[in-house]
Design a protein around this motif. Sequence first.
Motif, PDB file in Angstrom:
ATOM      1  N   VAL A  76       0.808  88.100 -20.127  1.00  0.00           N
ATOM      2  CA  VAL A  76       2.088  87.614 -20.632  1.00  0.00           C
ATOM      3  C   VAL A  76       3.167  88.617 -20.247  1.00  0.00           C
ATOM      4  CG1 VAL A  76       3.406  86.899 -22.662  1.00  0.00           C
ATOM      5  CG2 VAL A  76       0.935  86.486 -22.562  1.00  0.00           C
ATOM      6  N   LEU A  77       4.237  88.138 -19.622  1.00  0.00           N
ATOM      7  CA  LEU A  77       5.301  89.005 -19.153  1.00  0.00           C
ATOM      8  C   LEU A  77       6.628  88.637 -19.803  1.00  0.00           C
ATOM      9  CD1 LEU A  77       3.048  89.172 -16.887  1.00  0.00           C
ATOM     10  CD2 LEU A  77       4.910  89.650 -15.300  1.00  0.00           C
ATOM     11  N   HIS A  78       7.416  89.658 -20.149  1.00  0.00           N
ATOM     12  CA  HIS A  78       8.777  89.420 -20.602  1.00  0.00           C
ATOM     13  C   HIS A  78       9.624  88.899 -19.440  1.00  0.00           C
ATOM     14  CE1 HIS A  78       8.181  91.287 -24.499  1.00  0.00           C
ATOM     15  NE2 HIS A  78       7.660  92.348 -23.921  1.00  0.00           N
ATOM     16  N   SER A  79       9.411  89.511 -18.295  1.00  0.00           N
ATOM     17  CA  SER A  79      10.183  89.119 -17.113  1.00  0.00           C
ATOM     18  C   SER A  79       9.253  88.944 -15.930  1.00  0.00           C
ATOM     19  CB  SER A  79      11.238  90.189 -16.781  1.00  0.00           C
ATOM     20  OG  SER A  79      11.938  89.855 -15.597  1.00  0.00           O
ATOM     21  N   TRP A  80       9.466  87.883 -15.169  1.00  0.00           N
ATOM     22  CA  TRP A  80       8.646  87.606 -13.999  1.00  0.00           C
ATOM     23  C   TRP A  80       9.250  88.199 -12.713  1.00  0.00           C
ATOM     24  CZ3 TRP A  80       7.306  81.678 -14.546  1.00  0.00           C
ATOM     25  CH2 TRP A  80       6.613  81.482 -15.744  1.00  0.00           C
ATOM     26  N   HIS A  81      10.376  88.892 -12.831  1.00  0.00           N
ATOM     27  CA  HIS A  81      11.006  89.432 -11.622  1.00  0.00           C
ATOM     28  C   HIS A  81      11.751  90.727 -11.945  1.00  0.00           C
ATOM     29  CE1 HIS A  81      15.130  88.142 -12.763  1.00  0.00           C
ATOM     30  NE2 HIS A  81      14.494  87.146 -13.357  1.00  0.00           N
ATOM     31  N   ARG A  82      11.848  91.550 -10.928  1.00  0.00           N
ATOM     32  CA  ARG A  82      12.657  92.772 -10.999  1.00  0.00           C
ATOM     33  C   ARG A  82      13.271  93.008  -9.636  1.00  0.00           C
ATOM     34  NH1 ARG A  82      12.195  98.251  -9.861  1.00  0.00           N
ATOM     35  NH2 ARG A  82      10.006  98.083  -9.228  1.00  0.00           N
ATOM     36  N   ASP A  83      14.579  93.082  -9.596  1.00  0.00           N
ATOM     37  CA  ASP A  83      15.298  93.236  -8.336  1.00  0.00           C
ATOM     38  C   ASP A  83      14.848  92.160  -7.347  1.00  0.00           C
ATOM     39  OD1 ASP A  83      16.616  95.365  -9.464  1.00  0.00           O
ATOM     40  OD2 ASP A  83      15.235  96.860  -8.660  1.00  0.00           O
ATOM     41  N   ARG A  84      14.113  92.561  -6.279  1.00  0.00           N
ATOM     42  CA  ARG A  84      13.694  91.596  -5.253  1.00  0.00           C
ATOM     43  C   ARG A  84      12.200  91.265  -5.321  1.00  0.00           C
ATOM     44  NH1 ARG A  84      17.645  90.843  -1.270  1.00  0.00           N
ATOM     45  NH2 ARG A  84      19.474  92.181  -1.600  1.00  0.00           N
ATOM     46  N   LEU A  85      11.559  91.651  -6.403  1.00  0.00           N
ATOM     47  CA  LEU A  85      10.149  91.325  -6.617  1.00  0.00           C
ATOM     48  C   LEU A  85      10.048  90.153  -7.582  1.00  0.00           C
ATOM     49  CD1 LEU A  85       7.052  91.908  -6.543  1.00  0.00           C
ATOM     50  CD2 LEU A  85       7.450  93.464  -8.480  1.00  0.00           C
ATOM     51  N   LEU A  86       9.216  89.169  -7.224  1.00  0.00           N
ATOM     52  CA  LEU A  86       8.999  87.997  -8.075  1.00  0.00           C
ATOM     53  C   LEU A  86       7.508  87.742  -8.201  1.00  0.00           C
ATOM     54  CD1 LEU A  86      10.115  85.411  -9.537  1.00  0.00           C
ATOM     55  CD2 LEU A  86       9.871  84.255  -7.323  1.00  0.00           C
ATOM     56  N   LEU A  87       7.042  87.525  -9.432  1.00  0.00           N
ATOM     57  CA  LEU A  87       5.644  87.168  -9.666  1.00  0.00           C
ATOM     58  C   LEU A  87       5.508  85.664  -9.817  1.00  0.00           C
ATOM     59  CD1 LEU A  87       5.639  90.245 -10.292  1.00  0.00           C
ATOM     60  CD2 LEU A  87       3.877  89.772 -11.996  1.00  0.00           C
TER      61      LEU A  87
END
Length: 426
Positions: free
Chosen positions: A276-287
């Motif tokens: 479980v993730l709070h956010s699926w992305h950071r800057d230019r990374l996407l899960l």
Amino acid sequence: MHKSHHIAIVGYGTAGQASAALLAADGHRVEVFEQAPALGPVGAGFLLQPTGMQVLWEMGLLDQALAHGRRIDRLYGETPCGRAVMDMRYAPLDRRLFGLGMQRGALFGLLAQAWDGFGGVHCGTRIVEISEDTRRVRDAQGSWHGPFDLVIAADGAASALRRHSGGVRADTPYPWGALWCLVPQEDWAWPHELRQRYVAARKMVGMLPVGTRPGDPQPRISFFWSLPADGFDAWERGGLEAWRDELATLWPQAAARVHQVQSCAQLARAGYRDAVLHSWHRDRLLLMGDAAHAMSPQLGQGVNMALMDAAALREALRHADALPAALARYQHRRQRHVAIYQFWSRWLTPLFQSERDRIAKLRDVAFRPLGRMPGGRGHMLRVLSGTQHGVFGRLKLEPGFLAALEGLVDKSPLTLPAAPEPAVTE
């Protein structure tokens, strides 16, 4: 018109495959990094829900999927003594809807052919790290690749890049796993049903007709046997004959179908995680896919979620002017849909895979009656079909897709009796 991006996709499972095909078709430059030395499907079979079928319809692949897959209209589970625990059909939700049992190899072939750049995959390249600016990726040999405008981590439930998102709330392995294999369908009595048999919550056997795959016209069934994740070695030491005898006692018809299994190595081992993730992305990374929202396979939504993720990302990149806005749009659209499935998966799994006998007894008594109640039935059927959105919402299917299914209703070879329940009402 939308901006074209240079995109790296880490992992060539369903999420990576569908993303590569959809994004390349939209004019993006796509590179895929796959750790396996040779490309191929992983896993036996799965149940494609209407939500996943709609994505294949959008890609122009539905007819080919239907040609290989096996229509599933009913999900039925019982105890060895014949007591029904679960009996759900798609028709009360919408007479046009059904599931599609498919072999992994069939879907893999369809998605691979849908991407013109299929030959450009970097095989045998395991990506283990992403740079601080999230524009480059490093493989296990120490080589860096990039820079990229966007890096998509679609490297599965055991993602090596999940930690780089900075938003991981939970990431734990499930204590139960499974053994899988494909067996010939032959004269199986329920060719259009997912059938399961339960011994409390300690043992679960599943039989899902999954049709054919390119190069193999033999219709097959995906066989499933659950067991604790730390019990694989003990199962193998027990020997195949002892296991066959146990299966024959629990379910003679299923035991007859696995007669071709001659060694323990023919049964693939599978483990699962809850992420479980709070956010699926950071800057230019996407899960994406299981890397973003791994869950128990109890609801059978993994492939469907992966396909929907890929379609949602394509739409987000089409309609957002800047990449950060596109990624935020993607997560907003998908996270609310995924959340309800993670919730139910987490709560339902102990009912079917655990050592909690009292909970299993309560399941046997209450699960089916709850599915007959008007409110409970509608919710269960929407969860089954992938169309539950949030706690109270419904995910609308495209009219064109429903029209495509309309023509299949009268062509079905099914002889199942009509479900006695009335149509689902809100």
